[in-house]
Structures are given as structure tokens and as C-alpha cells.
Design a protein around this motif. Structure first.
Motif: not given
Lengths: 388, 318
Positions: A31-33, A80-84, A103-107
């Protein structure tokens, strides 16, 4: 007679191909951030952060697999940022049950909770939040990146060893800085250290120009201390603290003496070989996330090599068993904590030029494994997903 | 001044007859030569970069040195310390073994996942054999038919047929295999695993595992008990095993596979060599930068000898 011979041949071919047919497909979901701006332009984040580590681990696995008839393939999916991210995760999971998640923890938690992810093995290589190994643990998530608590404990062991017991701390104002400061505080308490003074860093000036004026004044009222902790999770202002403090004191935390999963200065225990394999591949130095991704890949490789299987349930059982051990170039066999899925590992404490120490330090004992003196231990862990 | 220089040259040129142990100093790019009679370093000889594996030709007229960071195996005249020539060794040669034919060196190229076979007479590469990641331990069977390469990250012993220079078997061992030796009769192969903390013994005929030897040093955490180099005594009944950062050498009964003794030596003990009469054993201690002399019969350390930085390999020159 001819018929018998033909049957035998068929049988032989079947056996031979059956041996060669352990196919292991590993996904890498990233997940890109959006990266918040930082003061210095000196250290750009590499585009292949994490991925390059997985690729080096993959090459290690493929070499071993070549002798055993085990075939490893690898697929990288960038979101990409904002994608599902959940759609992308479902997509990867439809092709393999073995996935590295960057990816970040929430994802990470949303992915782990997908129906499609049940029974899969996910490796967390990017989220250091201790809670992911605690109340928010998931049975299908293994962590090869050390938790913040493990790194903080490594640092505190070092400070105890040095008898630098009076601490002061500067932390940033962002949420992740506050969380890191909390982790440092808890770890200091665990090791009987006293953080006597704290200040929040909330300058908006460009410290590149005036650190020499601002930092001494800012640190003047911290009182006397042996070492100054810096909690700068975004790597924003920390680099301007050392040598600018009011008192001549060493700096540690995210700056100065830094505890991390890996550092380019680790060279003992055969690490020079891993560093050079990585540099040949990526043309840069190996970072903690690269190391975590390498360790995830090698964990799978080791489990496939020893079990001859690619099924996630067989691999998971083996990975969490006492028989599993991973040689991670940090001088001790690494294994997984069977109660929360965290990879036990030594933590190097380093400056940009040399290794200062490596935790666990001598004298910090544990009834089961000295590596468990770092981070959450079984009795205090709230993790229920591992049946413990 | 001039006289003393001439005298020095004369001394250097005179063949030394004393029995010696040659030790490579990985971080000094030198060899320390220890006189077995006096247990003192008599001279220090410069080598290529990062010398590790060391072995003598059968008549002791040449010494081969893995100069890892020079990407060469150096051939030295042991009388003069002069480098006679370099052998094409492949990249990053770490350790090697000399075939009983006294002519072929089998070299582990640590950074390249390759074993290189070099003819020391023609100085040509005869073959390169793909092995696992980070090959290190090298052994040859007494009859010369089989060479073993162990690979540290792949965790295997690769069995190489020396007629064809092809691998005919691969056996998994525990984590980070470091060293391999055949028993004197060639019937069994021993392989040490540093991170696994064990020595595995295999039947040479079938490659089946015969035993798994574990070690336990009192007061030392099991993680720090890391077997590396080992040597058989002349009668083949006893094996001395260097246990790395546990700073001990284990004494193993080669018939029962039981560990009979532990001997405290210097820090991070790595490889070893016997004196000619096998009464003394010399271990290289990387971190403390010294060599421990063990009285083999009494199983006791009798002396430490300061050598260069990070001593690695050791070889006897009788």
C-alpha cells in the motif's frame, strides 16, 4: 511385456515430476502511502524499500529450491494512494495463500480480517505498532519486523548496562511521535529507568539554518541527565539534535544510538555476505523493512525446505513449532513466538558508522529464551488469536 | 645498518626447519608463524586481503592461502614468504580443500554460490560447480572420489563426484553449516552447523544421517554454543570441536558421539591444527586475537599466544 514396460515408464515419470512439483507462489502487497514532508532532503525513501529485501530472500530460496525441486515465484502488487487495498488483497489471495504485506497497521488489519485471508499466511513487514502483537493480533499474521516495544527494550537494556539511568526525552507532536514516546516511557519503567524531564518539539522553523541557536536553548531547562532520548518517528528534526544540546550528552532513540531490526553497519555473524548480496541487487544499503521482507521470504523458504510442502497450514504449524529456526545474520537462531506470531530476533543498536551493541545484552536473562527479554512477553500479551 | 639488512635477508632465505603452525589473520592481511617448540610467534608474513583458508601442498614446498578480498588463492614459498603466483580462484574464496592427488584445489566461493576446481600446476580453472548460497565448508574423502561443499544459507552438504565434477547428492543439515570432515576411513561425513548448534554425522555410502551431536556448555546460553571448525585425532577416536562464541572447545568421542569434555579457550574459537606428533592442538580465537595451545592428552589449555587481528585458519608445517 511392452505394456508393463510402458506402465513402468509412466509410473517413473509420475514419481519424478511429483518430486519436482512443490510450487510456492508468494505475493507482495504494498500500500503506497503519502509521506509527510520532512526538513532534510538528504535521505530519500527508496522506491524498492522492502521489495528489494524480499527479492534477495527469493533468490536465496530459489537456489536452495533448485536442489530440491522446489519452485518459487513472486508477484508484486502496488496499491496507489487512495486505491482499494482490499480489492487488491483479494486479488493476490486468489492466486496464493502466502502474502507479504507492506502496509500501515489499519490496512493490515482490514486485509487480515478478509474472509479470503482466513487460513492464509500474511507477513507484516512494515507496521511496528506493538498492539498488532497484543490485543490486535491475528492468527493469520506473522511479524518479521520487530515491534516498537522490542526496539525500545533493546535500547533500555543498553542504557542500564551503561548505567545511564537518568533520562530526558524530546518527542514530536505527531500521533506517531506520541505513541513512540509512550513506548519509550513504558520500556524505561520496565527497566527501572527514570525519564526525569520531557519536552515536546513543535518548532516550525527550518532547523537546517538555526539548530545551533535553537536546540541549546530548547534543551537548557531539561535539567541534568545522562542521555537524551529523541522520539522523532517521521525522521524529521532528530538529525539536528546531536552536538547542539545544552549539555554534552549522548543522544539515543530515533537519532544517535538507534535500535533497529537492521542497519548497514551490521557486519559480524556473516552479515557482510547478506549486505553485499543486497547491495549487488539493489545498489543501496539494506534497511529494516528490507530485512523484515527478507526474513519473511526466508521463513517461507526454510519452512518449505524442511517440510517439502507449500500448504499454508503445514507451513504455519512448522513455523510456529520448536523445530523452526532461521539464521538471520544476527548471531543467534531466530524463531517465532507461538503466542503472538512475532519473530524473535536480536536488535542491533548502532550509529551511522558502527554497531554499538546488540540486544539482548549479557545479563538480561529470561526463563525460556533471552530474546524474549525484548518486547511483549507471553504473560503480559493480550493476544488471544493464537489460542494462548 | 647495511650489514644487519644483509643478515636479515640471509636469515629469511635460510630454510626454516622448526615445526610450525601457520595462522591466517583475517583483519591484518598477514600470517603469524608459531614455533611449536617455543610456542612463540617467530615471524609475520604479509598476504593478500582477508586471508582465511590455508593449506600446504603434500611436500610442504608451497602454501595455499585464500585471500578472500583479493579474489585469489595465493601460492607462497613457505621458506621465503614470497608469493610465487596467484591461482584463478573465482570470487571471494573463503575455504578450500586439496585433493589427495596434490593437484586440484576445490574452492568455496562464498559470495558467488560456486565451488571452483583449480589445477595448481596448469593454474587453470577445471570446473565451476553451482552450489547453495554462501558455500564455506570443504572436505574430500580419503579416496578422493567425493568432495563436499556445505552452504551456509542453503543449509546443505553438496556431494560432488570428482570424476565428473557434478553434484550427485544434497543433504539438508541444520542452520549455517560451517565445516565438514570425512572420518579417516572415509565411511562417515561430519558437518558442523553454527546456528543449529549441532554436528551431523552422515553415512558416506547412503548419505543417511547417523547421528546428531549437541553441545551444552555450563553457564553459556545455548544460542552462543556454535560449532565451527573441528579435527579428528590421529586414531580417529576423538574429535575436537571449536564452539565459536561460547569460547570452548568440545571433546567428542567419535564412536559413541558423546561429548566428554569442554575446554575453555580464547574468544570466538574458529579453526584448529594439531602439532606433528598430535600432542598439541592450536585453536584460532578470532575476537581475542590469539591462539590457544591445548595439551591433547590432558585436555587442558596450556598457553595463549598473541597473533594478529582475527585469526581464522591454521595449518601445520612439520
Amino acid at each position: 511385456m511392452r505394456l508393463i514396460a510402458w506402465t513402468c515408464t509412466l509410473f517413473y515419470v509420475f514419481v519424478a515430476s511429483a518430486q519436482a512439483e512443490v510450487a510456492v507462489k508468494i505475493g507482495y502487497l504494498r500500500q503506497m502511502v503519502e509521506r509527510p514532508p520532512v526538513l532534510s532532503n538528504l535521505d530519500p525513501v527508496p522506491d524498492d524499500l522492502g521489495i528489494a529485501g524480499a527479492q534477495v530472500g527469493l533468490a536465496d530460496n530459489q537456489t536452495t529450491g533448485g536442489f530440491l525441486g522446489h519452485d518459487y515465484t513472486f508477484e508484486i502488487v502496488d496499491v496507489p494512494v487512495g486505491d482499494d487495498v482490499l480489492a487488491a488483497a483479494r486479488d493476490v489471495l486468489s492466486g496464493t495463500r502466502l502474502m507479504i504485506v507492506d502496509a500501515p497497521a489499519t490496512d493490515l488489519l482490514r486485509i487480515a480480517d478478509l474472509p479470503e485471508a482466513q487460513g492464509a499466511i500474511l507477513f507484516n513487514v512494515a507496521a511496528a505498532e506493538t498492539v498488532l502483537r497484543d490485543a490486535d493480533c491475528r492468527a493469520n499474521v506473522l511479524h518479521t519486523l520487530p515491534s516498537d516495544a522490542m526496539r525500545a527494550d533493546a535500547l533500555m537494556q543498553f542504557l542500564v548496562k551503561k548505567r545511564w539511568t537518568r533520562l530526558a526525552m524530546i518527542s514530536g507532536a505527531h500521533e506517531e511521535d506520541t505513541a513512540l514516546a509512550d513506548t519509550f516511557r513504558a520500556s524505561a519503567e520496565k527497566y527501572g529507568l527514570n525519564i526525569a524531564a520531557e519536552k515536546a518539539w513543535n518548532f516550525d522553523a527550518d532547523m537546517r539554518r538555526n539548530a545551533a541557536q535553537e536546540v541549546p536553548a530548547f534543551t537548557q531547562d531539561l535539567g541534568d541527565h545522562d542521555v537524551l532520548l529523541v522520539a522523532d518517528a517521521r525522521d524529521d528534526y532528530g538529525r539536528y539534535i546531536p552536538y547542539n544540546t545544552w549539555l554534552a550528552r549522548p543522544v539515543a532513540g530515533t537519532e544517535g544510538i538507534v535500535p533497529a531490526a537492521w542497519s548497514p553497519v551490521v557486519e559480524q555473524w556473516g552479515a557482510a555476505q547478506l549486505q553485499s548480496r543486497f547491495a549487488d541487487h539493489a545498489h543501496r544499503a539494506m534497511r529494516p523493512r528490507d530485512y523484515a521482507a527478507w526474513a519473511a521470504m526466508r521463513t517461507l523458504g526454510e519452512a518449505v525446505t524442511r517440510t517439502g510442502a507449500a500448504a499454508p497450514d503445514i507451513l504455519r504449524n512448522y513455523i510456529l513449532s520448536d523445530a523452526f529456526e532461521l539464521a538471520g545474520f544476527k548471531g543467534r537462531a531466530m524463531s517465532f513466538r507461538a503466542w503472538n506470531g512475532q519473530l524473535r530476533q536480536p536488535i542491533p543498536l548502532s550509529t551511522p558508522r558502527a554497531l554499538v551493541a546488540q540486544a539482548p545484552l549479557e545479563g538480561f536473562l529470561h526463563q525460556r529464551n533471552e530474546l524474549d527479554s525484548l518486547g511483549l512477553d507471553q504473560p503480559e500479551s493480550q493476544c488471544a488469536a493464537y489460542g494462548g | 645498518m647495511k650489514t644487519s639488512l644483509i643478515l636479515l635477508n640471509l636469515l629469511l632465505a635460510t630454510p626454516v626447519v622448526a615445526e610450525e603452525i601457520w595462522v591466517t589473520n583475517e583483519k591484518d592481511d598477514t600470517i603469524s608463524v608459531i614455533d611449536v617448540a617455543t610456542l612463540e610467534v617467530t615471524r609475520t608474513i604479509p598476504t593478500g586481503e582477508r586471508p582465511r583458508g590455508i593449506t600446504f601442498s603434500h611436500d610442504f614446498s608451497r602454501v595455499y592461502i585464500c585471500a578472500s578480498d583479493s579474489d585469489a588463492v595465493q601460492v607462497m614459498d613457505p621458506n621465503t614468504g614470497e608469493i610465487l603466483n596467484d591461482l584463478p580462484s573465482g570470487e571471494d574464496p573463503e575455504q578450500f580443500v586439496l585433493h589427495p592427488d596434490d593437484r586440484h584445489l576445490y574452492i568455496a566461493n562464498e559470495d558467488d554460490a560456486v565451488t571452483t576446481v583449480v589445477d595448481v600446476e596448469t593454474r587453470q580453472v577445471v570446473a565451476q560447480i553451482n552450489v547453495g548460497i554462501e558455500p564455506e565448508g570443504m572436505a574430500v574423502s580419503p579416496d578422493g572420489s567425493t568432495v563436499i561443499a556445505t552452504s551456509e544459507t542453503t543449509n546443505m552438504a553438496h556431494w560432488i563426484n570428482t570424476e565428473t565434477n557434478e553434484i550427485f547428492a544434497n543433504t539438508l543439515v541444520e542452520s549455517r553449516p560451517r565445516h565438514a570432515e570425512f572420518t579417516h576411513d572415509g565411511a562417515a561425513l561430519w558437518v558442523s552447523s553454527e546456528i543449529g548448534g549441532t554436528i551431523s554425522v552422515f553415512d558416506t555410502q547412503t548419505q543417511a544421517e547417523l547421528a546428531d551431536i549437541t553441545f551444552e556448555v555450563q553457564g553459556v546460553h545455548p544460542d552462543r554454543v556454535q560449532p565451527v571448525g573441528f579435527e579428528f585425532t590421529e586414531d580417529g577416536k576423538t574429535v575436537f570441536v571449536a564452539l565459536g562464541p561460547s569460547n570452548h572447545v568440545a571433546v567428542v568421542n567419535a564412536e559413541t558421539y558423546e561429548v566428554e569434555d569442554y575446554i575453555l579457550v580464547g574468544r570466538r574459537v574458529w579453526h584448529m591444527a594439531f602439532s606433528a606428533d598430535k600432542s598439541l592442538l592450536f585453536t584460532t580465537n578470532g575476537v581475542s586475537g590469539d591462539v590457544t595451545v591445548i595439551d591433547v592428552a590432558r585436555r587442558e589449555a596450556v598457553k595463549s599466544i598473541k597473533v594478529g587481528r582475527f585469526p581464522w585458519g591454521a595449518a601445520l608445517r612439520p
